[in-house]
Design an enzyme around this catalytic site. Sequence first.
Site, PDB file in Angstrom:
ATOM      1  N   ASP A   1       0.856  -1.196   0.000  1.00 25.98           N
ATOM      2  CA  ASP A   1       0.000   0.000   0.000  1.00 25.98           C
ATOM      3  C   ASP A   1       0.886   1.238   0.000  1.00 25.98           C
ATOM      4  OD1 ASP A   1       0.261   1.105   2.999  1.00 25.98           O
ATOM      5  OD2 ASP A   1       0.248  -1.081   3.045  1.00 25.98           O
TER       6      ASP A   1
ATOM      7  N   ASP B   1       0.651   3.623   2.366  1.00 25.66           N
ATOM      8  CA  ASP B   1       0.507   4.226   3.685  1.00 25.66           C
ATOM      9  C   ASP B   1      -0.588   5.298   3.586  1.00 25.66           C
ATOM     10  OD1 ASP B   1       1.641   3.818   6.364  1.00 25.66           O
ATOM     11  OD2 ASP B   1       2.166   5.927   6.259  1.00 25.66           O
TER      12      ASP B   1
END
Length: 293
Positions: A210, A212
Site C-alpha cells: 500500500d 501508507d
Amino acid sequence: MSQTMIGVIGGSGVYQIDGLSGAEWISVDSPWGAPSDQILTGKLEGMPMAFLPRHGRGHVHSPTTVPYRANIDALKRLGVTDVISVSACGSFREEMAPGDFVVVDQFIDRTFAREKSFFGTGCVGHVSLAHPTCPRLGDACETAARSAGVTVHRGGTYLAMEGPQFSTLAESKMYREVWGCDVIGMTNMPEAKLAREAELCYASVAMITDYDSWHPQHGEVDITAIIETLTGNADKARALVSRLPALLGPDRAPCPHGCDRALDFAILTAPDARDAGLVAKLDAVAGRVLGHG
C-alpha cells in the site's frame, strides 16, 4: 569455506516455502525463549534451508510480541549463514508501487517496546550498524527478483514503527517528506540488529502492499486491500527464494563485507568480569568470540 544455509523469515502472507525436499517442521530450543513457531527445514535445489514464519502459522504474534531474539538464535543454532527477511510494507514513493519489492539497505528504528540486543549487563557488546544489511546478499535477492519477473527497487530506507496501528497522516508525511524514508513496516527492527550481533548476513526484501496514508488518491490504509496484495506478493516471494540456491552456491567464503565477523572487536566486558549465565545464553550467537567454539 563453510556450507551455505539459507534462512528465510517470512512476514505477513508468507507462512510456508514450497518445493523443499525432506521438508520437516522442527522445534528448536533457545535460551531466549520459544521462537515464533517451529522451523521448516529441508533442502532446496540441494541447499539446506530453514524457514521461520515471523508471526507464527495463523499469524498469532503482533509485531511487538514477535520473539526476535529467540528467532535469530534458533536460526543460528541450526547452522543458518544467510538470512533473507521478507516483510509486508507500505510505500512512501509513488514509483514504489503496491506489488513491487524493495531491497532495503537502511533503517530508522522507531520501535520502543522490544528487547533489541543479546548483550547487556555482564557482557556488553557494541556492533556496527552503519550498513545494516549485507550487499552481497542484497545482490542475490535483486537478481532473483528480476529473474522471477518482479519489479524490484534496489536500495531504500525502512522506517520501523512499533504498531500495531498504522501511521497517522502527520506521521506518514513526516517520515516521507522530512526524514526521507522509502518504506514503512513494523518488524525489521530489532531483527536486523540481532542478525548483525549473531554474525549472520541479513537482507531485507520489502513487499509493498500500500501507499501508507500520505497518498492523496489512496487515503487511509485499508487492510482488505493489503490482504489482496499480500496474496500476490507471497507467490513472488516464493519465486524469489527458489532462485537463491543457484545464486549463492553451496560453498560459502567469508563475507566480503564482514557480517560474519561483526563481533571481532565488539565485546567490551573483560573476561573475568563477564556474567557466566549470560555468556552461556550467548553460546550460539557469540560462541566464536566467547570461547564456545
